[in-house]
Design a protein around this motif. Structure first.
Motif, short mmCIF file in Angstrom:
data_model
loop_
_atom_site.label_atom_id
_atom_site.label_comp_id
_atom_site.label_asym_id
_atom_site.label_seq_id
_atom_site.Cartn_x
_atom_site.Cartn_y
_atom_site.Cartn_z
N ALA A 158 0.85 -1.19 0.00
CA ALA A 158 0.00 0.00 0.00
C ALA A 158 0.88 1.24 0.00
O ALA A 158 1.99 1.22 0.57
CB ALA A 158 -0.92 -0.01 1.22
N VAL A 159 0.40 2.33 -0.61
CA VAL A 159 1.23 3.54 -0.71
C VAL A 159 1.55 4.12 0.66
O VAL A 159 2.61 4.74 0.85
CB VAL A 159 0.55 4.59 -1.62
N ALA A 160 0.66 3.94 1.63
CA ALA A 160 0.93 4.46 2.98
C ALA A 160 2.18 3.80 3.57
O ALA A 160 2.93 4.44 4.31
CB ALA A 160 -0.27 4.23 3.88
N GLU A 161 2.43 2.53 3.21
CA GLU A 161 3.61 1.84 3.70
C GLU A 161 4.89 2.40 3.08
O GLU A 161 5.99 2.16 3.59
CB GLU A 161 3.50 0.35 3.42
N LEU A 162 4.75 3.10 1.96
CA LEU A 162 5.91 3.71 1.30
C LEU A 162 6.12 5.15 1.76
O LEU A 162 7.02 5.83 1.25
CB LEU A 162 5.71 3.68 -0.22
N GLY A 163 5.30 5.64 2.66
CA GLY A 163 5.42 7.01 3.13
C GLY A 163 4.67 8.01 2.27
O GLY A 163 4.87 9.22 2.40
N PHE A 164 3.78 7.53 1.38
CA PHE A 164 3.00 8.42 0.52
C PHE A 164 1.73 8.86 1.25
O PHE A 164 1.11 8.06 1.97
CB PHE A 164 2.62 7.73 -0.79
N THR A 165 1.34 10.11 1.02
CA THR A 165 0.07 10.61 1.55
C THR A 165 -1.02 10.68 0.49
O THR A 165 -2.13 11.11 0.76
CB THR A 165 0.27 12.00 2.16
N ALA B 209 8.85 5.34 -7.77
CA ALA B 209 7.43 5.67 -7.66
C ALA B 209 7.29 7.10 -7.15
O ALA B 209 8.13 7.58 -6.39
CB ALA B 209 6.72 4.70 -6.72
N ALA B 210 6.23 7.76 -7.60
CA ALA B 210 5.96 9.13 -7.14
C ALA B 210 4.47 9.25 -6.87
O ALA B 210 3.64 8.64 -7.54
CB ALA B 210 6.41 10.15 -8.17
N SER B 211 4.12 10.09 -5.89
CA SER B 211 2.73 10.26 -5.50
C SER B 211 2.18 11.56 -6.05
O SER B 211 2.92 12.46 -6.46
CB SER B 211 2.58 10.25 -3.97
N ALA B 212 0.84 11.70 -6.02
CA ALA B 212 0.21 12.93 -6.45
C ALA B 212 0.56 14.09 -5.54
O ALA B 212 0.42 15.26 -5.92
CB ALA B 212 -1.32 12.74 -6.48
N ALA B 213 1.04 13.81 -4.32
CA ALA B 213 1.44 14.85 -3.39
C ALA B 213 2.90 15.25 -3.54
O ALA B 213 3.38 16.12 -2.82
CB ALA B 213 1.18 14.39 -1.95
N GLY B 214 3.64 14.60 -4.46
CA GLY B 214 5.01 14.99 -4.73
C GLY B 214 6.06 14.18 -4.01
O GLY B 214 7.25 14.52 -4.06
N GLN B 215 5.69 13.09 -3.31
CA GLN B 215 6.71 12.24 -2.70
C GLN B 215 7.31 11.33 -3.76
O GLN B 215 6.60 10.78 -4.60
CB GLN B 215 6.12 11.39 -1.57
N ASP C 101 -0.31 19.08 -12.42
CA ASP C 101 0.22 18.62 -13.69
C ASP C 101 1.55 17.87 -13.59
O ASP C 101 2.04 17.35 -14.58
CB ASP C 101 0.44 19.82 -14.63
N SER C 102 2.17 17.84 -12.43
CA SER C 102 3.53 17.33 -12.35
C SER C 102 3.64 15.85 -12.71
O SER C 102 4.62 15.42 -13.30
CB SER C 102 4.09 17.55 -10.95
N ALA C 103 2.63 15.07 -12.34
CA ALA C 103 2.77 13.62 -12.45
C ALA C 103 3.08 13.18 -13.87
O ALA C 103 3.90 12.30 -14.10
CB ALA C 103 1.48 12.96 -11.98
N ARG C 104 2.43 13.83 -14.85
CA ARG C 104 2.60 13.38 -16.22
C ARG C 104 3.99 13.72 -16.76
O ARG C 104 4.45 13.16 -17.74
CB ARG C 104 1.54 14.05 -17.08
N THR C 105 4.65 14.67 -16.14
CA THR C 105 5.95 15.12 -16.64
C THR C 105 7.08 14.20 -16.22
O THR C 105 8.13 14.20 -16.84
CB THR C 105 6.22 16.56 -16.14
N LEU C 106 6.89 13.44 -15.19
CA LEU C 106 7.97 12.61 -14.68
C LEU C 106 8.50 11.67 -15.75
O LEU C 106 7.76 11.10 -16.54
CB LEU C 106 7.50 11.79 -13.47
N ALA C 107 9.81 11.52 -15.76
CA ALA C 107 10.49 10.53 -16.60
C ALA C 107 11.72 10.07 -15.83
O ALA C 107 12.36 10.86 -15.13
CB ALA C 107 10.87 11.13 -17.94
#
Length: 628
Positions: free
Chosen positions: A388-395, A412-418, A445-451
């Motif tokens: 689960a994402v909470a186990e990875l420190g994501f909010t 992995a990256a979260s919608a909150a920027g982690q 918009d950041s999520a889609r930019t990640l590479a």
């Protein structure tokens, strides 16, 4: 050229009618324009005629023929004659009703709207007489669309033929005695007359072909400015009908991919992948194929470097994200579950993480990583690890997941920027935070930019406080340098290098990719008084001259860096070669014109421009009768 009709009928009571149709359809077709077959490949015939009855609905051979036809062509050019039983449309369910006893199972859900059918009003168990009016009426209704005319015109022509035959019979009877007297001398004259008639007929047909050729060549010139694909297809047909000077000139222009005929599916730089029902929402490339999914969850797969129609797979699963495996053999599509497909579009099953998956990325040589409310590793079509994402420190949910080729790491990256770097057991190795970009509408918009390059670098947009300012946290570049994204260290978040756009005050990048040489390319949807534009690192290729779609917002590249794909607000994807060796272009103007057209004439276009000729596919490799 004759049109082929594949006739499907069950053994038993329908056979007398089927045998009569096999004999009568070619005779009734205009100038021998119809050929009937009951063997071979149903998908290769121009038309498919089904004698529908309870017997045919249960007949295995009929069902197999229907399945082959649907797989190859769909329900286009399919005619149904109901000899007995029921054939009813359930408008509420949008399919043939369960009580339709004459409907074979493969056809029940095959039609997008209520299909036309023809009830047979004669006795199917007894062969009809050749001039039976009920049978002739049925023949006219079947043959008319096959030869490209109306039933009334066909019946009128048949009546005129009968009158002509009767008149000639009476004249012949009166002249028979005279002919017997002069038979000897008249024999020579008859042979000469027949030869003269053949020459006159051939000359008339040649004149007709020349006139059609010149007419189509002129039409090609007229519509070139509005529809380059249609113009090219008309020029090809003009040349095939007759090699007139006008057709030669039109074909020479059609073979060009630039110049006066600007509207086309192909240019010197870009191939436009067309036929999407709505805006493409994701693109994925292997070294051999490109896949797209649009807002209607329609999945399409094209071979790279080939001009052809795509394989299409409709899905009701809400597919939203795509990824090819590193070995290029399997395509994964996230839509709750992770659905798997081969390069030919064939379904390979699915894997279901406990939490619905909304994003998917490559992991290992042939596996995948899925993200949403959890992060899950998928290998051999099954989930082998999930956290689960909470186990990875994501909010918040995971909006980006990607694995390296060795299968040892996942980013992995979260919608909150982690951002979290994970090992093969999905344990956190490193973690940091970036500022999420928010546009003027409050969208993130950041999520889609990640590479991610699979190693130590990740692309991110500038944060919402420095949209027009420096992308790096320290020092250069300044606010006028056009930085639309930056490269950061995947382990620490340290700023490394900016991606610079040539656009005037552009918006932050909407999407980015790494190339195999370590350079990176991003795309901005534009900005103040500027259209969409590419941006890149200092070592990235110069793509400033590449035409981009409206509001370009998604860019993807093939693993070998040979191909780049871009989509935007429109219903097409721009595909261009940026590396590797381009394929040799054909010198055949017909091949070049077909490649530039990118499709075949539709039934409607053919009926307008070539109404007196049976339909044929103008270009090999594309769907007929047109774009799906």
């Amino acid at each position: 050229m004759s049109a082929t009709v594949y006739l499907a009928a069950a053994d038993g009571p329908d056979q007398p009618l089927a045998d009569a149709l096999v004999r009568a359809l070619p005779r009734y077709g205009r100038r021998g324009a119809v050929r009937v077959t009951r063997a071979g490949d149903p998908g290769s015939a121009d038309w498919f005629l089904l004698l529908a009855s309870p017997e045919s609905a249960r007949d295995a051979a009929v069902t197999t023929a229907i399945r082959q036809r649907l797989a190859a062509v769909g329900v286009e050019r399919l005619q149904v004659v109901v000899t007995t039983g029921t054939w009813e449309w359930d408008s509420a369910r949008g399919e043939l009703s369960a009580g339709s006893t004459a409907a074979p199972e493969p056809l029940r859900t095959a039609f997008p709207a209520e299909p036309r059918h023809m009830p047979y009003r004669g006795d199917r168990m007894h062969p009809p007489a050749p001039r039976d009016p009920v049978f002739l009426d049925q023949l006219a209704e079947i043959v008319a669309p096959v030869v490209g005319t109306t039933k009334d015109d066909l019946v009128g022509e048949d009546v005129r033929r009968q009158h002509r035959v009767r008149r000639l019979t009476r004249i012949g009877a009166a002249a028979l005695a005279v002919l017997l007297v002069v038979a000897g001398a008249g024999g020579v004259l008859a042979v000469q007359g027949a030869a003269a008639a053949d020459r006159a007929r051939a000359e008339a047909e040649a004149q007709r072909d020349d006139a059609d050729s010149r007419r189509l060549a002129a039409l090609a010139q007229q519509v070139a400015g509005a529809d380059g694909a249609l113009a090219r297809l008309l020029a090809i047909e003009a040349w095939r009908i007759a090699e007139t000077d006008q057709a030669r000139d039109a074909l020479a222009l059609a073979a060009e991919v630039a110049g006066d005929w600007e509207i086309t599916t192909t240019s010197d730089d870009v191939t436009r992948l067309i036929g999407h029902a709505s805006r493409p929402i994701d693109i994925a490339l292997s070294e051999t194929h490109i896949a797209t999914v649009d807002a209607t969850s329609m999945l399409r797969i094209w071979p790279l470097g080939e001009v052809s129609s795509p394989v299409q797979t409709e899905s009701s699963s809400g597919l939203v994200d795509l990824a090819w495996s590193h070995d290029g053999e399997t395509l994964a599509a996230a839509g709750g579950r992770v659905h798997l497909f081969g390069a030919d579009g064939g379904a390979l099953g699915f894997a279901g993480p406990r939490s619905p998956a909304s994003v998917v990325g490559t992991w290992g040589e042939s596996g995948f990583v899925a993200g949403g409310d959890s992060v899950a590793l998928i290998e051999d079509g099954r989930v082998i690890a999930e956290r689960a994402v909470a186990e990875l420190g994501f909010t918040d949910r995971a909006v980006f997941v990607e694995g390296d080729r060795t299968g040892e790491r996942v980013l992995a990256a979260s919608a909150a920027g982690q951002v979290a770097l994970l090992d093969a057991g999905l344990q956190v190795v490193a973690q940091w935070q970036f500022t999420v970009t928010v546009d003027q509408f409050g969208e993130r918009d950041s999520a889609r930019t990640l590479a991610w390059d699979g190693d130590a670098r990740v692309v991110l947009p500038p944060d919402n406080e420095t949209i027009l300012g420096p992308v790096l946290r320290q020092g250069a570049p300044d606010a006028q340098d056009g930085a639309i994204a930056g490269i950061y260290h995947a382990h620490t978040g340290e700023a490394l290098e900016p991606l610079i756009s040539t656009g005037h005050l552009p918006l932050p990048a909407a999407s980015a990719v790494f190339l195999p040489d370590g350079s990176a390319v991003a795309i901005t949807p534009g900005g103040l008084e500027s259209p969409p534009a590419f941006g890149g690192t200092a070592s990235a290729p110069d793509l400033s001259g590449v035409p981009l779609p409206l509001q370009a917002e998604l860019v993807r590249t093939s693993p070998d860096g040979a191909w780049l794909a871009v989509s935007g607000a429109g219903e097409e994807v721009h595909l261009l070669r940026i590396g590797g060796s381009p394929p040799e272009e054909s010198d055949d103007p017909l091949v070049r014109a077909c490649a530039a057209a990118g499709r075949n004439l539709t039934d409607a276009e053919w009926a307008i421009h070539l109404p007196d000729r049976p339909y044929r596919a103008t270009c090999d490799g594309f769907d007929a009768p047109g774009v799906r």
